[in-house]
Design an enzyme around this catalytic site. Structure first.
Site, PDB file in Angstrom:
ATOM      1  N   CYS A 120      57.874  38.019  33.487  1.00 33.08           N
ATOM      2  CA  CYS A 120      58.112  38.288  34.905  1.00 33.08           C
ATOM      3  C   CYS A 120      59.268  37.399  35.347  1.00 33.08           C
ATOM      4  O   CYS A 120      59.783  36.608  34.555  1.00 33.08           O
ATOM      5  CB  CYS A 120      56.857  37.974  35.718  1.00 33.08           C
ATOM      6  SG  CYS A 120      56.964  38.588  37.422  1.00 33.08           S
ATOM      7  N   CYS A 122      59.332  35.852  38.790  1.00 29.61           N
ATOM      8  CA  CYS A 122      59.129  35.065  40.018  1.00 29.61           C
ATOM      9  C   CYS A 122      59.271  33.562  39.792  1.00 29.61           C
ATOM     10  O   CYS A 122      59.703  32.840  40.685  1.00 29.61           O
ATOM     11  CB  CYS A 122      57.797  35.414  40.681  1.00 29.61           C
ATOM     12  SG  CYS A 122      56.373  35.231  39.610  1.00 29.61           S
ATOM     13  N   CYS A 130      59.883  39.088  41.995  1.00 30.55           N
ATOM     14  CA  CYS A 130      59.684  39.355  40.571  1.00 30.55           C
ATOM     15  C   CYS A 130      60.805  40.171  39.933  1.00 30.55           C
ATOM     16  O   CYS A 130      60.561  40.942  39.005  1.00 30.55           O
ATOM     17  CB  CYS A 130      58.333  40.026  40.359  1.00 30.55           C
ATOM     18  SG  CYS A 130      56.958  39.033  40.963  1.00 30.55           S
ATOM     19  N   LYS A 200      47.626  45.754  38.776  1.00 27.57           N
ATOM     20  CA  LYS A 200      47.767  44.432  39.388  1.00 27.57           C
ATOM     21  C   LYS A 200      47.920  44.608  40.883  1.00 27.57           C
ATOM     22  O   LYS A 200      48.871  45.250  41.353  1.00 27.57           O
ATOM     23  CB  LYS A 200      48.972  43.709  38.799  1.00 27.57           C
ATOM     24  CG  LYS A 200      49.218  42.356  39.453  1.00 27.57           C
ATOM     25  CD  LYS A 200      50.315  41.576  38.778  1.00 27.57           C
ATOM     26  CE  LYS A 200      50.605  40.303  39.549  1.00 27.57           C
ATOM     27  NZ  LYS A 200      51.662  39.495  38.940  1.00 27.57           N
ATOM     28  N   ARG A 222      54.795  40.683  48.121  1.00 25.01           N
ATOM     29  CA  ARG A 222      54.958  41.483  46.906  1.00 25.01           C
ATOM     30  C   ARG A 222      54.361  42.887  47.038  1.00 25.01           C
ATOM     31  O   ARG A 222      54.125  43.567  46.044  1.00 25.01           O
ATOM     32  CB  ARG A 222      54.316  40.763  45.721  1.00 25.01           C
ATOM     33  CG  ARG A 222      54.838  39.360  45.459  1.00 25.01           C
ATOM     34  CD  ARG A 222      54.614  38.963  44.010  1.00 25.01           C
ATOM     35  NE  ARG A 222      54.566  37.541  43.762  1.00 25.01           N
ATOM     36  CZ  ARG A 222      55.607  36.716  43.827  1.00 25.01           C
ATOM     37  NH1 ARG A 222      56.799  37.172  44.186  1.00 25.01           N
ATOM     38  NH2 ARG A 222      55.455  35.428  43.554  1.00 25.01           N
ATOM     39  N   GLU A 238      48.165  54.122  37.162  1.00 22.11           N
ATOM     40  CA  GLU A 238      48.989  53.050  36.579  1.00 22.11           C
ATOM     41  C   GLU A 238      48.592  52.803  35.120  1.00 22.11           C
ATOM     42  O   GLU A 238      49.437  52.653  34.249  1.00 22.11           O
ATOM     43  CB  GLU A 238      48.813  51.739  37.370  1.00 22.11           C
ATOM     44  CG  GLU A 238      49.577  51.660  38.679  1.00 22.11           C
ATOM     45  CD  GLU A 238      51.057  51.338  38.474  1.00 22.11           C
ATOM     46  OE1 GLU A 238      51.519  51.298  37.319  1.00 22.11           O
ATOM     47  OE2 GLU A 238      51.749  51.142  39.478  1.00 22.11           O
ATOM     48  N   LYS A 253      43.719  43.120  37.394  1.00 17.96           N
ATOM     49  CA  LYS A 253      43.934  41.791  37.976  1.00 17.96           C
ATOM     50  C   LYS A 253      44.032  41.886  39.484  1.00 17.96           C
ATOM     51  O   LYS A 253      44.807  42.722  39.959  1.00 17.96           O
ATOM     52  CB  LYS A 253      45.231  41.231  37.407  1.00 17.96           C
ATOM     53  CG  LYS A 253      45.610  39.885  37.957  1.00 17.96           C
ATOM     54  CD  LYS A 253      46.968  39.489  37.478  1.00 17.96           C
ATOM     55  CE  LYS A 253      47.397  38.259  38.249  1.00 17.96           C
ATOM     56  NZ  LYS A 253      48.768  37.930  38.022  1.00 17.96           N
ATOM     57  N   TYR A 318      41.106  30.367  33.594  1.00 19.37           N
ATOM     58  CA  TYR A 318      41.367  28.924  33.538  1.00 19.37           C
ATOM     59  C   TYR A 318      40.116  28.172  33.089  1.00 19.37           C
ATOM     60  O   TYR A 318      40.176  27.014  32.739  1.00 19.37           O
ATOM     61  CB  TYR A 318      41.865  28.441  34.904  1.00 19.37           C
ATOM     62  CG  TYR A 318      43.094  29.209  35.345  1.00 19.37           C
ATOM     63  CD1 TYR A 318      44.347  28.918  34.795  1.00 19.37           C
ATOM     64  CD2 TYR A 318      43.013  30.267  36.262  1.00 19.37           C
ATOM     65  CE1 TYR A 318      45.472  29.648  35.145  1.00 19.37           C
ATOM     66  CE2 TYR A 318      44.130  31.003  36.619  1.00 19.37           C
ATOM     67  CZ  TYR A 318      45.354  30.694  36.057  1.00 19.37           C
ATOM     68  OH  TYR A 318      46.471  31.430  36.396  1.00 19.37           O
TER      69      TYR A 318
HETATM   70  C1  PBG Z   1      53.666  36.457  37.987  1.00 22.45           C
HETATM   71  C2  PBG Z   1      52.201  36.267  37.975  1.00 22.45           C
HETATM   72  C3  PBG Z   1      51.332  35.925  39.015  1.00 22.45           C
HETATM   73  C4  PBG Z   1      50.096  35.722  38.422  1.00 22.45           C
HETATM   74  C5  PBG Z   1      50.227  36.001  37.081  1.00 22.45           C
HETATM   75  N1  PBG Z   1      51.535  36.352  36.819  1.00 22.45           N
HETATM   76  C6  PBG Z   1      51.580  35.676  40.446  1.00 22.45           C
HETATM   77  C7  PBG Z   1      51.971  36.766  41.347  1.00 22.45           C
HETATM   78  O1  PBG Z   1      52.081  37.917  40.964  1.00 22.45           O
HETATM   79  O2  PBG Z   1      52.204  36.451  42.507  1.00 22.45           O
HETATM   80  C8  PBG Z   1      48.850  35.274  39.117  1.00 22.45           C
HETATM   81  C9  PBG Z   1      47.901  34.489  38.281  1.00 22.45           C
HETATM   82  C10 PBG Z   1      46.873  33.745  39.043  1.00 22.45           C
HETATM   83  O3  PBG Z   1      46.779  33.793  40.278  1.00 22.45           O
HETATM   84  O4  PBG Z   1      46.095  33.048  38.375  1.00 22.45           O
HETATM   85  N2  PBG Z   1      54.141  37.578  38.550  1.00 22.45           N
END
Ligand code: PBG
Length: 331
Positions: A120, A122, A130, A200, A222, A238, A253, A318
């Site tokens: 990505c 960002c 992104c 996502k 976003r 998707e 996610k 995590y």
């Molecule tokens: C990058 C990305 C994000 C997360 C994973 N890859 C942040 C976003 O999309 O803003 C989030 C992971 C998390 O919150 O643990 N694009």
């Protein structure tokens, strides 16, 4: 006349009985530990909104990987915090970039550890979006889909060249999985798998991550590329598109707030399916536990089990090292 013939409590009487009829299992093998790597030496910078997680330099990253190996977590997911940011995120496809160095370091020490890289922009752009920005005739700024996809391919190929096993695009541009697959194949990396962040959602639960990855957007949000939390059918669409384009693993996610989506994705497609228990979901358990309101171990295990029960083969969390340790200790 069900009762008193049927008494479901009979099989709940002892730990042994409960174990015998337990349907869903949580194993270290199902877990992926996301990590944040930054330049430097001996760096172990606490992320205040994610207690227990750190931004680490390469040497400390290896210590974390050692920990993962010891408790049986088979895979790590890498996020890079680069030295330099610019408008398009050039440093993300530098073969000497922080993630590329991290992959080589890990593979040099722990050949068997599966290395997954988040693909990505960002973390690499100075505006925090992104991808590449473009201005529309009405003055609005948006992320330019096709220009971003071209750069995603560069980043993905660079990660594969460094030795990444799995490429995980999280940008939500249209057509990126197909483009990355083609780019990897043309560069000779047919073996590199793609784990697509397929469904996502534009979620408030990414809040702590943006501190962890130093990646909050400087303006706007976003919602122009990540999904509307209200849409389930679109999530299936998707996922279907990513599968057509060559995804090996699909992902939902966030995880815990989207169990319905996860269930439908696994039911409908039957592919290896991942779910990302994101930063805010982690932080909520941590915060409530720190206040003494819930028991951390019980709730972390229960949440992860729920994600598995809903259909996730893999859980990115995590909590991976803690869960694996607790499982090893026999709960
Ligand atoms: C990058 C990305 C994000 C997360 C994973 N890859 C942040 C976003 O999309 O803003 C989030 C992971 C998390 O919150 O643990 N694009």
């Amino acid at each position: 006349m069900a009762f008193p013939i049927h008494r479901l409590r009979r099989l709940r009487r002892s730990p042994q009985l409960r174990k015998m009829v337990r349907q869903t299992h949580l194993r270290p093998e199902n877990l992926v530990w996301p990590m944040f790597v930054r330049p430097g030496k001996g760096v172990r910078k606490a992320i205040s909104s994610m207690p227990g997680q750190f931004q680490v330099s390469l040497d400390v990253l290896l210590e974390q990987c050692q920990q993962a190996v010891e408790v049986g977590v088979p895979a790590v997911l890498l996020f890079g915090i680069p030295e330099e940011k610019d408008a398009i995120g050039t440093s993300s496809w530098d073969d000497e970039g922080i993630v590329q160095q991290a992959i080589r370091c890990i593979k040099g020490r722990f050949a068997g550890l599966v290395v997954i890289t988040d693909v990505c922009f960002c973390e690499y752009t100075d505006h925090g979006h992104c991808g590449v920005l473009r201005q529309l005739p009405d003055g609005q700024m948006e992320v330019d889909n096709d220009a971003t996809v071209a750069n995603l391919v560069r980043q993905a190929v660079s990660h594969a060249r460094a030795g990444a096993d799995i490429i995980a695009p999280s940008d939500m541009m249209d057509g990126r999985v197909g483009a990355i697959r083609q780019g990897l194949d043309q560069a000779g990396f047919q073996q590199a798998a793609i784990m697509a962040y397929s469904a996502k959602f534009a979620s408030g639960f990414y809040g702590p991550f943006r501190e962890a990855a130093e990646s909050p957007p400087k303006f706007g949000d976003r919602k122009g590329y990540q999904m509307d939390p209200a849409n389930a059918d679109e999530a299936l669409r998707e996922v279907a598109l990513d599968i057509e384009e060559g995804a090996d693993i699909v992902m939902v996610k966030p995880a815990a707030n989207y169990l319905d989506i996860l269930w439908r994705v696994k039911e409908r497609f039957g592919l290896p399916t991942a779910a990302y228990h994101v930063s805010g979901e982690y932080a909520m358990i941590k915060a409530a536990a720190a206040n003494g309101w819930i028991d951390e171990k019980t709730c972390a295990l229960e949440t992860t089990l729920a994600i598995r029960r809903a259909g996730a083969d893999l859980v990115l969390t995590y909590y991976a090292p803690d869960l694996a340790r607790w499982l090893k200790e026999g709960l």
